[in-house]
Design a protein around this motif. Structure first.
Motif, PDB file in Angstrom:
ATOM      1  N   ALA A   1       6.501 -56.798 -14.805  1.00  0.00           N
ATOM      2  CA  ALA A   1       7.512 -57.829 -14.457  1.00  0.00           C
ATOM      3  C   ALA A   1       7.111 -58.380 -13.364  1.00  0.00           C
ATOM      4  N   ARG A   2       6.672 -57.705 -12.247  1.00  0.00           N
ATOM      5  CA  ARG A   2       6.371 -58.475 -10.810  1.00  0.00           C
ATOM      6  C   ARG A   2       5.441 -59.576 -11.086  1.00  0.00           C
ATOM      7  N   VAL A   3       4.295 -59.206 -11.848  1.00  0.00           N
ATOM      8  CA  VAL A   3       3.416 -60.298 -12.128  1.00  0.00           C
ATOM      9  C   VAL A   3       3.863 -61.500 -12.604  1.00  0.00           C
ATOM     10  N   MET A   4       4.689 -61.305 -13.780  1.00  0.00           N
ATOM     11  CA  MET A   4       5.167 -62.213 -14.432  1.00  0.00           C
ATOM     12  C   MET A   4       6.501 -62.977 -14.034  1.00  0.00           C
ATOM     13  N   GLY A   5       7.010 -62.277 -12.879  1.00  0.00           N
ATOM     14  CA  GLY A   5       8.200 -63.038 -12.295  1.00  0.00           C
ATOM     15  C   GLY A   5       9.471 -62.778 -13.107  1.00  0.00           C
ATOM     16  N   ILE A   6       9.582 -61.812 -13.838  1.00  0.00           N
ATOM     17  CA  ILE A   6      10.811 -61.311 -14.938  1.00  0.00           C
ATOM     18  C   ILE A   6      11.318 -60.188 -14.460  1.00  0.00           C
ATOM     19  N   ASP A   7      12.614 -60.030 -14.896  1.00  0.00           N
ATOM     20  CA  ASP A   7      13.225 -58.769 -14.712  1.00  0.00           C
ATOM     21  C   ASP A   7      12.722 -57.552 -15.750  1.00  0.00           C
ATOM     22  N   GLU A   8      12.646 -56.308 -14.971  1.00  0.00           N
ATOM     23  CA  GLU A   8      12.198 -55.298 -15.688  1.00  0.00           C
ATOM     24  C   GLU A   8      12.875 -55.182 -17.205  1.00  0.00           C
ATOM     25  N   GLU A   9      14.119 -55.480 -16.912  1.00  0.00           N
ATOM     26  CA  GLU A   9      14.941 -55.300 -18.129  1.00  0.00           C
ATOM     27  C   GLU A   9      14.532 -56.301 -19.324  1.00  0.00           C
ATOM     28  N   ASP A  10      13.809 -57.421 -19.250  1.00  0.00           N
ATOM     29  CA  ASP A  10      13.287 -58.231 -20.125  1.00  0.00           C
ATOM     30  C   ASP A  10      11.921 -57.953 -20.604  1.00  0.00           C
ATOM     31  N   LEU A  11      11.533 -56.610 -20.348  1.00  0.00           N
ATOM     32  CA  LEU A  11       9.984 -56.259 -20.702  1.00  0.00           C
ATOM     33  C   LEU A  11      10.278 -54.874 -21.423  1.00  0.00           C
ATOM     34  N   SER A  12       9.971 -54.843 -22.642  1.00  0.00           N
ATOM     35  CA  SER A  12      10.020 -53.175 -23.281  1.00  0.00           C
ATOM     36  C   SER A  12       8.651 -53.093 -23.409  1.00  0.00           C
ATOM     37  N   ILE A  13       8.194 -51.544 -23.409  1.00  0.00           N
ATOM     38  CA  ILE A  13       6.901 -51.287 -23.296  1.00  0.00           C
ATOM     39  C   ILE A  13       7.132 -49.811 -23.934  1.00  0.00           C
ATOM     40  N   LYS A  14       6.452 -49.781 -25.330  1.00  0.00           N
ATOM     41  CA  LYS A  14       6.681 -48.432 -25.640  1.00  0.00           C
ATOM     42  C   LYS A  14       5.096 -47.845 -26.177  1.00  0.00           C
ATOM     43  N   ALA A  15       5.205 -46.762 -26.547  1.00  0.00           N
ATOM     44  CA  ALA A  15       3.761 -46.154 -26.805  1.00  0.00           C
ATOM     45  C   ALA A  15       4.058 -45.215 -27.988  1.00  0.00           C
ATOM     46  N   THR A  16       3.239 -45.117 -28.958  1.00  0.00           N
ATOM     47  CA  THR A  16       3.036 -44.392 -30.002  1.00  0.00           C
ATOM     48  C   THR A  16       1.811 -43.924 -30.466  1.00  0.00           C
ATOM     49  N   THR A  17       1.968 -43.015 -31.457  1.00  0.00           N
ATOM     50  CA  THR A  17       0.174 -42.868 -31.838  1.00  0.00           C
ATOM     51  C   THR A  17       0.313 -43.074 -33.406  1.00  0.00           C
TER      52      THR A  17
END
Length: 158
Positions: free
Chosen positions: A119-135
């Motif tokens: 989010a910092r690199v892109m200059g956006i709010d963390e709220e606007d970035l969803s990251i999920k992990a799955t198998t």
């Protein structure tokens, strides 16, 4: 207002003797990913989705693996350049939804730090970035622990 969506998919196979970079951070793991750059599959897929949404082709076109300047480059630099390309066309990021597919390592403990860094690199709010992990429930190349895949969907606005 013009709204556009983009989708990205990327895979990298595991490689001995390399650090594992995912989401802009170094993950403590015995193997890294093979690639011309640092092989950060999550950053690459986000770049691809953003570039596609803005009709700027893809990461391989913008940052070719035949160019020495990109050899072992930190993928966060590519992401920053991708955001600049979007801004040159008048676009801003609305939101990003990304998924990493890996059997190992377990990524949940790293997700918040990835969100913060990207989010910092892109200059956006963390709220606007969803990251999920799955198998993949031990199915396919991911299930056999041969590599990691990632998907991203993005919304951009002008």
């Amino acid at each position: 207002m013009k709204i556009r969506v983009g989708f990205g998919y990327d895979v990298h196979q595991f490689s001995e003797g390399r650090d594992l970079w995912l989401g802009g951070i170094k993950i403590d793991y015995e193997r890294g990913l093979k690639g011309h750059s640092d092989a950060d599959v999550l950053v690459h897929v986000i770049c691809d989705a953003l570039l596609g949404a803005a009709n700027l082709r893809d990461i391989g076109f913008q940052f070719p693996d035949t160019a020495g300047e990109f050899k072992d480059i930190d993928s966060k630099i590519l992401l920053k350049r991708t955001v600049a390309l979007l801004q040159e066309k008048g676009f801003s990021i609305g939101n990003i939804d990304a998924t990493i597919c890996a059997e190992l390592p377990k990524l949940n403990p790293y997700i918040q730090e990835m969100k913060c860094v990207l989010a910092r690199v892109m200059g956006i709010d963390e709220e606007d970035l969803s990251i999920k992990a799955t198998t993949t429930e031990k199915l396919g190349f991911v299930g056999r622990q041969e590599g990691i895949a990632a998907y991203a969907t993005v919304l951009i606005e002008k």
